[in-house]
Design a protein around this motif. Structure first.
Motif, short mmCIF file in Angstrom:
data_model
loop_
_atom_site.label_atom_id
_atom_site.label_comp_id
_atom_site.label_asym_id
_atom_site.label_seq_id
_atom_site.Cartn_x
_atom_site.Cartn_y
_atom_site.Cartn_z
N MET A 86 -4.87 16.39 20.39
CA MET A 86 -3.91 16.96 19.45
C MET A 86 -3.28 18.22 20.05
SD MET A 86 -4.57 18.54 15.66
CE MET A 86 -5.21 16.99 15.04
N LYS A 87 -1.98 18.38 19.90
CA LYS A 87 -1.29 19.55 20.42
C LYS A 87 -1.64 20.78 19.58
CE LYS A 87 2.65 16.90 22.21
NZ LYS A 87 4.11 16.69 22.16
N LYS A 88 -1.73 21.94 20.27
CA LYS A 88 -2.08 23.17 19.58
C LYS A 88 -1.06 23.55 18.52
CE LYS A 88 -4.89 25.25 23.22
NZ LYS A 88 -5.07 26.41 24.14
N ASN A 89 0.24 23.28 18.82
CA ASN A 89 1.29 23.62 17.85
C ASN A 89 1.11 22.88 16.54
OD1 ASN A 89 2.49 25.35 19.64
ND2 ASN A 89 4.01 23.87 20.38
N ASN A 90 0.72 21.59 16.64
CA ASN A 90 0.48 20.80 15.43
C ASN A 90 -0.66 21.37 14.60
OD1 ASN A 90 2.52 18.98 16.10
ND2 ASN A 90 1.15 17.66 17.25
N LEU A 91 -1.74 21.75 15.29
CA LEU A 91 -2.91 22.30 14.59
C LEU A 91 -2.57 23.63 13.93
CD1 LEU A 91 -5.85 21.94 13.87
CD2 LEU A 91 -6.47 23.05 16.02
N ILE A 92 -1.73 24.43 14.58
CA ILE A 92 -1.31 25.71 13.99
C ILE A 92 -0.54 25.47 12.69
CG2 ILE A 92 0.24 27.68 14.29
CD1 ILE A 92 -0.50 27.62 17.28
N TRP A 93 0.40 24.49 12.71
CA TRP A 93 1.17 24.18 11.50
C TRP A 93 0.29 23.60 10.40
CZ3 TRP A 93 5.45 26.31 10.32
CH2 TRP A 93 6.36 26.69 11.31
N VAL A 94 -0.68 22.79 10.80
CA VAL A 94 -1.63 22.23 9.82
C VAL A 94 -2.44 23.35 9.18
CG1 VAL A 94 -3.75 20.87 9.60
CG2 VAL A 94 -1.81 19.94 10.86
N THR A 95 -2.90 24.30 10.00
CA THR A 95 -3.66 25.44 9.49
C THR A 95 -2.83 26.26 8.51
OG1 THR A 95 -4.93 25.57 11.55
CG2 THR A 95 -4.94 27.51 10.13
N ILE A 96 -1.58 26.53 8.90
CA ILE A 96 -0.67 27.28 8.01
C ILE A 96 -0.48 26.53 6.69
CG2 ILE A 96 1.71 28.07 7.71
CD1 ILE A 96 1.76 28.63 10.74
N GLY A 97 -0.34 25.21 6.80
CA GLY A 97 -0.16 24.39 5.61
C GLY A 97 -1.34 24.48 4.65
N PHE A 98 -2.56 24.42 5.18
CA PHE A 98 -3.74 24.48 4.31
C PHE A 98 -4.00 25.89 3.78
CE2 PHE A 98 -4.93 20.33 6.25
CZ PHE A 98 -5.12 19.64 5.06
N VAL A 99 -3.66 26.91 4.56
CA VAL A 99 -3.75 28.28 4.06
C VAL A 99 -2.83 28.45 2.86
CG1 VAL A 99 -3.24 30.70 4.57
CG2 VAL A 99 -4.49 29.32 6.23
N PHE A 100 -1.60 27.96 3.00
CA PHE A 100 -0.62 28.05 1.91
C PHE A 100 -1.11 27.28 0.68
CE2 PHE A 100 2.95 26.02 -0.33
CZ PHE A 100 3.60 27.15 -0.82
N LEU A 101 -1.60 26.06 0.89
CA LEU A 101 -2.05 25.23 -0.24
C LEU A 101 -3.26 25.86 -0.94
CD1 LEU A 101 -1.70 21.58 1.11
CD2 LEU A 101 -0.45 22.63 -0.78
N THR A 102 -4.17 26.45 -0.17
CA THR A 102 -5.34 27.11 -0.77
C THR A 102 -4.92 28.27 -1.66
OG1 THR A 102 -6.80 26.49 1.07
CG2 THR A 102 -7.48 28.35 -0.29
#
Length: 362
Positions: free
Chosen positions: A1-17
């Motif tokens: 998995m590309k690091k950029n994708n994981l960063i966006w996924v992390t941002i997405g879950f931080v926002f949703l939380t």
């Protein structure tokens, strides 16, 4: 998995939380989540205050005379203490204000539950949409929020998808990174709350049982090369868990010693962890409707659900019996199972077959 994708996924879950727990993020230093009869969380807050107070005044972190004064008590008198989790818990309460430390654990645990579930499902399916949806389903299910309202230690469910991800990753990779990841996930999983350890153990046991049965059926053990690969995999996993339990042995040895010293003649009670009344087996056990009905805090059906409390088919608790799985995930899972079975009948095999079968059995 590309690091950029994981960063966006992390941002997405931080926002949703932050969104799912709103307005907690705006009141992180003043309020904790709860419901109208929340009480157990106050004990957790007191424990956090005691840790900070003891540290600042050079008092023992494992003994206090604030209870049963002047004799005092051993905080870990039950015999069990999670080495790694307690280190993290003490550090958090010493560094942060008490209420903030409580809330940080909830926010972090929900976010990590989503991220680790995403990693697990994406590794298996290579579908970003499916992986993200799975992370949302697991991280923000009613069970997680019910635990956050009253049982802080039971919100540490992120280690369940992480350790499963590490086990699957080690199956396909012989590198050091996969080995270290499984070692780390094993340490944090088995130095945690008993319930989290139990769930994780069940998930792992079913995985290896299913893997062994499928290997026998497929004839993998009859092929010399594949048998050697399977043997190597089992040895690496066994080595990891041997190291994990070697490192964590003090917490289990202490528990065994306390259990041996326990007075077997004491009558059963809620305070005697080694002798509980038989009725306790049923008091908080799951009931059929616990899985099928939404939480009592549901904005539309909450009042209707409240009428089922104390019903033999639902249970007598607003929190312990919140095990709702969700209609949409159940429908999608049923559709996936039907599609998979149709594909197998047509003779179309895929790498997904093993994992679809495993999760169905699980």
């Amino acid at each position: 998995m590309k690091k950029n994708n994981l960063i966006w996924v992390t941002i997405g879950f931080v926002f949703l939380t932050c969104l799912m727990t709103f307005p907690l993020i705006l009141n992180i230093f003043r309020y904790i989540p709860g419901f109208f009869s929340t009480d157990e969380s106050y004990g957790v807050l007191w424990g956090s205050w005691r840790i900070k107070h003891s540290f600042l005044h050079h008092l023992s972190l494992s003994y206090t005379n604030f209870i049963a004064y002047p004799i005092g008590i051993d905080i870990y008198s039950s015999g069990y203490f999670s080495i790694i989790w307690l280190f993290w818990y003490h550090l958090l309460n010493i560094v942060l204000p008490v209420i903030c430390a409580y809330n940080v654990q909830i926010l972090l645990n929900l976010t990590l539950s989503g991220i680790f579930t995403y990693l697990l499902v994406y590794h298996v399916t290579k579908s970003r949409v499916g992986a993200f949806f799975s992370g949302v389903t697991f991280a923000y299910c009613p069970y997680q929020f019910a635990r956050a309202w009253q049982h802080l230690s039971l919100t540490y469910n992120q280690w369940i998808p992480l350790i499963l991800f590490a086990i699957i990753l080690l199956m396909k990779s012989k590198g050091k990174k996969a080995f270290i990841l499984l070692l780390f996930s094993g340490l944090v999983t088995f130095s945690n709350d008993w319930t989290v350890m139990y769930f994780s153990s069940f998930v792992i046991a079913v995985f290896f049982l299913y893997w062994a049965i499928q290997s026998l059926i497929s004839g993998k053990f009859r092929d010399k090369l594949r048998r050697r690969e399977s043997s190597s995999y089992v040895k690496r996993v066994s080595l990891v868990f041997f190291i994990v339990f070697l490192i964590l042995s003090p917490q289990f040895i202490r528990l065994f010693q306390y259990k041996m010293k326990a007075n077997k003649n004491i009558l059963p009670s809620a305070f005697n962890v080694y002798h509980r009344p038989f009725e306790d087996l049923f008091a908080q056990s799951a009931r059929p409707l616990s899985y099928l009905l939404p939480s009592f805090s549901h904005p539309i059906f909450g009042q209707f659900i409240g009428s089922f409390v104390w019903n033999d088919f639902y249970g007598n608790s607003f929190t312990e019996h919140t095990l709702y799985l969700g209609i949409i995930p159940l429908v999608l899972a049923f559709m996936a199972l039907k599609t998979w079975r149709r594909r197998k009948r047509a003779g179309k095999e895929s790498e997904d077959d093993f994992f679809l079968g495993y999760f169905t059995v699980l």
